[in-house]
Motif scaffolding. Structure first.
Motif, PDB file in Angstrom:
ATOM      1  N   ASP A 163      23.824  12.404  46.877  1.00 24.06           N
ATOM      2  CA  ASP A 163      23.113  12.536  45.607  1.00 24.06           C
ATOM      3  C   ASP A 163      21.765  11.807  45.614  1.00 24.06           C
ATOM      4  O   ASP A 163      20.765  12.341  45.122  1.00 24.06           O
ATOM      5  N   LEU A 164      21.733  10.593  46.141  1.00 20.84           N
ATOM      6  CA  LEU A 164      20.486   9.827  46.117  1.00 20.84           C
ATOM      7  C   LEU A 164      19.420  10.491  46.979  1.00 20.84           C
ATOM      8  O   LEU A 164      18.263  10.624  46.560  1.00 20.84           O
ATOM      9  N   ALA A 165      19.804  10.907  48.171  1.00 25.37           N
ATOM     10  CA  ALA A 165      18.850  11.553  49.075  1.00 25.37           C
ATOM     11  C   ALA A 165      18.325  12.854  48.480  1.00 25.37           C
ATOM     12  O   ALA A 165      17.114  13.122  48.506  1.00 25.37           O
ATOM     13  N   LEU A 166      19.221  13.656  47.931  1.00 25.13           N
ATOM     14  CA  LEU A 166      18.807  14.939  47.355  1.00 25.13           C
ATOM     15  C   LEU A 166      18.002  14.736  46.071  1.00 25.13           C
ATOM     16  O   LEU A 166      17.063  15.495  45.801  1.00 25.13           O
ATOM     17  N   SER A 167      18.348  13.722  45.300  1.00 24.28           N
ATOM     18  CA  SER A 167      17.588  13.432  44.080  1.00 24.28           C
ATOM     19  C   SER A 167      16.153  13.053  44.437  1.00 24.28           C
ATOM     20  O   SER A 167      15.203  13.503  43.786  1.00 24.28           O
ATOM     21  N   TYR A 168      16.002  12.219  45.458  1.00 22.61           N
ATOM     22  CA  TYR A 168      14.655  11.840  45.904  1.00 22.61           C
ATOM     23  C   TYR A 168      13.890  13.072  46.375  1.00 22.61           C
ATOM     24  O   TYR A 168      12.732  13.287  45.984  1.00 22.61           O
ATOM     25  N   TYR A 169      14.526  13.879  47.198  1.00 23.22           N
ATOM     26  CA  TYR A 169      13.860  15.051  47.776  1.00 23.22           C
ATOM     27  C   TYR A 169      13.430  16.041  46.685  1.00 23.22           C
ATOM     28  O   TYR A 169      12.298  16.539  46.691  1.00 23.22           O
ATOM     29  N   HIS A 170      14.317  16.325  45.761  1.00 25.48           N
ATOM     30  CA  HIS A 170      14.002  17.313  44.716  1.00 25.48           C
ATOM     31  C   HIS A 170      13.001  16.765  43.698  1.00 25.48           C
ATOM     32  O   HIS A 170      12.190  17.523  43.155  1.00 25.48           O
ATOM     33  N   THR A 171      13.043  15.468  43.447  1.00 28.44           N
ATOM     34  CA  THR A 171      12.113  14.872  42.475  1.00 28.44           C
ATOM     35  C   THR A 171      10.712  14.761  43.047  1.00 28.44           C
ATOM     36  O   THR A 171       9.727  15.140  42.402  1.00 28.44           O
ATOM     37  N   VAL A 172      10.608  14.234  44.259  1.00 24.42           N
ATOM     38  CA  VAL A 172       9.308  13.978  44.874  1.00 24.42           C
ATOM     39  C   VAL A 172       8.729  15.220  45.534  1.00 24.42           C
ATOM     40  O   VAL A 172       7.518  15.425  45.574  1.00 24.42           O
TER      41      VAL A 172
END
Length: 301
Positions: A163-172
């Motif tokens: 979740d953290l990795a994907l959240s960073y990727y999709h947000t940034v």
């Protein structure tokens, strides 16, 4: 005017230096856990200070030497302030409250985006990834060190929770520069949502797209999650159909445990889908495909 070149202006007299043996051991342990390089190491190197082991300082004199090297470097003032701010975040731990770093940022006129970014990297180095994400994914920032952040977040995901990795990727939405970062985040995506991964692969040029498509198959069939069951029912285009069959019948994917069954399920599903294609409206495809899927899966139980 704030004199950041004066040591005692940055590090007030009486401030307790946090770098005792225990603290240094903790930082070195985290450096090892992060693959031998802290984000502070990366920043120092990027700004032209590449001397090994300059951080963490070993004692009071080490802090003074670090301050001197930063001040005498050729980097911009904002970058110098950023490095000093990072060090002061260590001092805040001993002080018990975020006072020295905040006072420094305010008094020096340090741009807020630098403060946000360095605090995010500091939390990354502390392995506090959830908190770090609040800063490194801030909308005001340019995604510097995005590849390293993605790699770190994926590699430190636990129990398949990306979740953290994907959240960073999709947000940034960073443009990743290394194949390692792309492979890791795509693998995380494939193990989390196969449809999302498929759509993501289509945003790349054909050569990279094919490589990602093969990775999608390998990731899903190699996992124990329900994602593997969905693979045969994805809405492939004509090019993907060719890649799918080639990879599982004669390519490297033929040795995957579920390769033959997945090919057979795909063929049966495609044939049955074709038979009823003219009998259904677009609004009815969902129930039809689900019925086909359940019927085919029953044959392999």
């Amino acid at each position: 005017m704030f004199e950041y070149t004066d040591y005692h202006t940055v590090f007030p007299a009486g401030a307790q230096v946090p770098y005792d043996r225990k603290r240094i051991h903790e930082i070195e342990a985290r450096r090892k856990d992060l693959g031998g390089q802290l984000f502070m190491d990366r920043v120092l190197k990027a700004l032209g200070i590449s001397k090994n082991k300059i951080y963490p300082p070993k004692n009071d004199n080490g802090v003074k030497q670090l301050h001197q090297q930063i001040c005498e470097s050729n980097m911009s003032m904002h970058h110098k302030l950023s490095l000093l701010y990072y060090v002061l975040l260590d001092f805040d731990i001993v002080d018990g409250q975020a006072s020295l770093s905040e006072t420094f940022a305010s008094a020096s006129g340090m741009p807020q985006k630098y403060e946000i970014f360095m605090k995010g990297l500091w939390y990354m180095d502390c392995l506090a990834f959830s908190t770090a994400l609040e800063y490194v994914a801030h909308p005001s920032l340019v995604p510097d060190f995005a590849d390293d952040i993605v790699i770190t977040l994926v590699q430190h995901s636990s129990d398949g929770d990306f979740d953290l990795a994907l959240s960073y990727y999709h947000t940034v939405q960073p443009v990743l520069k290394s194949s390692k970062a792309l492979e890791l985040i795509f693998g995380a995506m494939a193990q989390t949502n196969v449809t999302e991964a498929l759509l993501c692969s289509r945003t790349y040029p054909e050569y990279t797209r094919e490589l990602l498509f093969r990775q999608l198959i390998a990731e899903t069939l190699g996992s124990k999650s329900a994602q593997a069951d969905e693979l045969a029912f994805l809405p492939f285009d004509s090019l993907e159909e060719v890649w799918f069959e080639e990879y599982l019948s004669s390519g490297e994917g033929r040795n995957l445990k579920k390769a033959k069954d997945t090919l057979l399920v795909r063929k049966i599903a495609s044939d049955r889908f074709g038979e009823i294609r003219t009998q259904r409206t677009s609004s009815q495809w969902g129930p039809v495909l689900e019925g086909i899927k359940q019927g085919i899966e029953g044959q392999f139980e």
